[in-house]
Design an enzyme around this catalytic site. Sequence first.
Site, PDB file in Angstrom:
ATOM      1  N   GLY A  12       0.805  -1.213   0.000  1.00 55.98           N
ATOM      2  CA  GLY A  12       0.000   0.000   0.000  1.00 55.98           C
ATOM      3  C   GLY A  12       0.839   1.263   0.000  1.00 55.98           C
ATOM      4  O   GLY A  12       0.520   2.241  -0.692  1.00 55.98           O
ATOM      5  N   LYS A 177      -0.507 -16.230  -9.801  1.00 54.58           N
ATOM      6  CA  LYS A 177       0.259 -15.702  -8.670  1.00 54.58           C
ATOM      7  C   LYS A 177       0.068 -16.557  -7.429  1.00 54.58           C
ATOM      8  O   LYS A 177       1.003 -16.760  -6.644  1.00 54.58           O
ATOM      9  CB  LYS A 177      -0.138 -14.258  -8.375  1.00 54.58           C
ATOM     10  CG  LYS A 177       0.780 -13.650  -7.301  1.00 54.58           C
ATOM     11  CD  LYS A 177       0.458 -12.232  -6.960  1.00 54.58           C
ATOM     12  CE  LYS A 177       1.403 -11.744  -5.864  1.00 54.58           C
ATOM     13  NZ  LYS A 177       1.045 -10.424  -5.350  1.00 54.58           N
TER      14      LYS A 177
END
Length: 297
Positions: A12, A177
């Site tokens: 983030g 992923k």
Amino acid sequence: MKIAVMGAGAVGCYYGAMLAQAGHQVVLVGRPALVRAVQADGLVLEKDGQRHVCAVMATDDPAAVAGADMVLFCVKSGDTETAGRQIAPHLGAGALLLSLQNGVSNAERLAQVTGHSVIPTVVYVASAMAGPGVVRHEGRGDLAIGGPGADAAGAVLRAAGVETDVSDQVMSALWAKLVLNCAYNAVSAIARLPYGVLAQVDGVMPLLDQIVAECRAVAAAEGITLPEEVSQTVHGIPNWMPGQFSSTAQDVMRGRPSEIDFLNGEIVRLAAKHGIDVPINRTLTLLVKLIERQQAE
């Protein structure tokens, strides 16, 4: 734009810093230590040998997402429902809500608790917190996104220097992923070793191939077609990121709960639904949970 980052950890903070550098008004919602550091000294981004101080706001109050045009949701998978409920009353109807999380179920779970459409996002970045309020970029940084609102979000991100692929195959990319995480995360955490060292130990790469084979079987049962290059990517990671510890290893070494239930544990749950045996993923999940239990005592 006003852009909120819910769960301002390494991921983030990296994307928050990139967006702040592009001139957006960024607010980070994170832990008190991060908030204090950012309020005092700004958000520091270490990238390409340079140190950038980014002017952002920081708070530990989820209500700060109010009025945001875009929300990057970056909390750990185990916190999705709780954090989602915290921001739900403050989300604007037109806000672009992106789930930048590991695993394949978070976007759906976030949509359920917020009642808001969610853009699934695959994150390809190596970043780490070098200290409170200091994020270090260690590799890549591109994203893959899909679904309603993805074109608009992609335009904002690309304009901020974040390579972003808008794709209708984002679930396949999320699964790809997941397979990479299942191959490396638990093994790196149990051994407390980075990828480059792991690859040099006899037997590790064949073990990773077996993990991938189990994941492929479960993906196929779920109707997911994995990219052909998944196995090659698994073998290439030690060369591309030799010094990188998995996020699960970083959590274990810091004494924090990991996301193992949403990585190898996700494979175990879905395998049970289809009657598929995945003994290696099951064992790795159990071993990481035993380490976490030991640390909690």
